[in-house]
Design a protein around this motif. Sequence first.
Motif, short mmCIF file in Angstrom:
data_model
loop_
_atom_site.label_atom_id
_atom_site.label_comp_id
_atom_site.label_asym_id
_atom_site.label_seq_id
_atom_site.Cartn_x
_atom_site.Cartn_y
_atom_site.Cartn_z
N PHE A 61 0.82 -1.21 0.00
CA PHE A 61 0.00 0.00 0.00
C PHE A 61 0.85 1.27 0.00
O PHE A 61 0.52 2.24 -0.66
CB PHE A 61 -0.99 -0.02 1.16
CG PHE A 61 -1.96 -1.17 1.05
CD1 PHE A 61 -2.85 -1.24 0.00
CD2 PHE A 61 -1.96 -2.19 1.97
CE1 PHE A 61 -3.73 -2.30 -0.14
CE2 PHE A 61 -2.83 -3.27 1.84
CZ PHE A 61 -3.73 -3.32 0.79
N SER A 62 1.96 1.25 0.71
CA SER A 62 2.82 2.44 0.69
C SER A 62 3.47 2.62 -0.67
O SER A 62 3.65 3.75 -1.13
CB SER A 62 3.87 2.37 1.80
OG SER A 62 4.78 1.32 1.57
N THR A 63 3.77 1.53 -1.36
CA THR A 63 4.35 1.62 -2.71
C THR A 63 3.35 2.24 -3.67
O THR A 63 3.71 3.10 -4.49
CB THR A 63 4.78 0.23 -3.22
OG1 THR A 63 5.74 -0.31 -2.32
CG2 THR A 63 5.38 0.31 -4.61
N ILE A 64 2.09 1.84 -3.59
CA ILE A 64 1.06 2.41 -4.45
C ILE A 64 0.87 3.89 -4.13
O ILE A 64 0.82 4.73 -5.03
CB ILE A 64 -0.27 1.64 -4.30
CG1 ILE A 64 -0.12 0.24 -4.89
CG2 ILE A 64 -1.42 2.39 -4.98
CD1 ILE A 64 -1.29 -0.69 -4.64
N GLU A 65 0.81 4.22 -2.85
CA GLU A 65 0.65 5.62 -2.44
C GLU A 65 1.83 6.46 -2.93
O GLU A 65 1.63 7.55 -3.48
CB GLU A 65 0.53 5.69 -0.92
CG GLU A 65 0.23 7.07 -0.40
CD GLU A 65 0.00 7.07 1.11
OE1 GLU A 65 0.01 8.17 1.68
OE2 GLU A 65 -0.19 5.99 1.70
N GLU A 66 3.04 5.96 -2.74
CA GLU A 66 4.23 6.69 -3.19
C GLU A 66 4.28 6.81 -4.71
O GLU A 66 4.89 7.73 -5.25
CB GLU A 66 5.50 6.00 -2.68
CG GLU A 66 5.68 6.11 -1.19
CD GLU A 66 6.77 5.18 -0.65
OE1 GLU A 66 7.44 4.49 -1.46
OE2 GLU A 66 6.93 5.13 0.58
N GLY A 67 3.63 5.88 -5.41
CA GLY A 67 3.61 5.93 -6.87
C GLY A 67 2.58 6.90 -7.43
O GLY A 67 2.82 7.57 -8.43
N ILE A 68 1.41 6.98 -6.78
CA ILE A 68 0.33 7.81 -7.31
C ILE A 68 0.36 9.24 -6.77
O ILE A 68 0.11 10.20 -7.52
CB ILE A 68 -1.05 7.17 -7.04
CG1 ILE A 68 -1.15 5.82 -7.76
CG2 ILE A 68 -2.18 8.08 -7.53
CD1 ILE A 68 -2.44 5.07 -7.51
N ASP A 69 0.66 9.42 -5.49
CA ASP A 69 0.63 10.77 -4.89
C ASP A 69 1.39 11.82 -5.70
O ASP A 69 0.86 12.91 -5.93
CB ASP A 69 1.12 10.74 -3.45
CG ASP A 69 0.05 10.29 -2.47
OD1 ASP A 69 -1.12 10.12 -2.89
OD2 ASP A 69 0.38 10.09 -1.28
N PRO A 70 2.61 11.55 -6.18
CA PRO A 70 3.32 12.57 -6.94
C PRO A 70 2.68 12.90 -8.30
O PRO A 70 2.98 13.92 -8.90
CB PRO A 70 4.72 11.97 -7.16
CG PRO A 70 4.84 10.86 -6.19
CD PRO A 70 3.46 10.39 -5.91
N LEU A 71 1.77 12.02 -8.75
CA LEU A 71 1.13 12.24 -10.05
C LEU A 71 -0.12 13.11 -9.95
O LEU A 71 -0.64 13.57 -10.98
CB LEU A 71 0.77 10.89 -10.69
CG LEU A 71 1.95 9.94 -10.94
CD1 LEU A 71 1.46 8.62 -11.50
CD2 LEU A 71 2.98 10.58 -11.85
N VAL A 72 -0.64 13.32 -8.73
CA VAL A 72 -1.82 14.18 -8.55
C VAL A 72 -1.46 15.59 -9.02
O VAL A 72 -0.43 16.14 -8.66
CB VAL A 72 -2.30 14.18 -7.08
CG1 VAL A 72 -3.42 15.19 -6.87
CG2 VAL A 72 -2.75 12.78 -6.67
N GLY A 73 -2.32 16.13 -9.88
CA GLY A 73 -2.07 17.45 -10.48
C GLY A 73 -1.42 17.34 -11.85
O GLY A 73 -1.33 18.30 -12.59
N GLY A 74 -0.98 16.13 -12.20
CA GLY A 74 -0.37 15.89 -13.51
C GLY A 74 -1.32 15.12 -14.41
O GLY A 74 -2.42 14.74 -14.01
N PHE A 75 -0.88 14.88 -15.62
CA PHE A 75 -1.71 14.17 -16.58
C PHE A 75 -1.81 12.69 -16.24
O PHE A 75 -0.82 12.06 -15.83
CB PHE A 75 -1.17 14.34 -18.01
CG PHE A 75 -1.30 15.74 -18.52
CD1 PHE A 75 -2.55 16.28 -18.78
CD2 PHE A 75 -0.18 16.52 -18.73
CE1 PHE A 75 -2.69 17.57 -19.25
CE2 PHE A 75 -0.30 17.82 -19.19
CZ PHE A 75 -1.55 18.34 -19.46
N VAL A 76 -2.98 12.12 -16.44
CA VAL A 76 -3.24 10.72 -16.12
C VAL A 76 -2.43 9.79 -17.02
O VAL A 76 -2.20 8.63 -16.67
CB VAL A 76 -4.76 10.41 -16.19
CG1 VAL A 76 -5.25 10.36 -17.63
CG2 VAL A 76 -5.08 9.11 -15.46
#
Length: 135
Positions: A22-37
């Motif tokens: 779960f931390s790996t998924i969070e660390e992977g997606i959080d930096p992408l918020v505000g960017g293109f999907v």
Amino acid sequence: MILIRKSIFFTLLLTLSGCMTFSTIEEGIDPLVGGFVDKLIDRIGYPTTEQNIAGKRLLIWSTSNTVKRPRHQQTNITGNVGATPFYGTATTYGSESVQGKCKITVEVDEKNTIKRWFGEGNMFGCQVYANRFST
């Protein structure tokens, strides 16, 4: 004794890997918020489905599977041999089937910018997505 150690090791490994998943998924997606999907799609693949709910565009990645995990069970035994009482334990080893599931929901705006996301599931289902972030 060796079998007990192996069972404890696998239980601990599964517990710790769940936190890492779960931390790996969070660390992977959080930096992408505000960017293109598109960057998220490049990492974990195309979404399973897309929904429009209350004017919100939601991209959903989901998976479901059945996995086998090690299992042990300890039973206490008491009884008498003649007039002499005895006590002991018996341990059985095997495996059990566990339902793995994972769902990652990402809200995007009209420009395909990630607004927010949330996930749910367990380590047996989410590991596939975590692996895609750790490579």
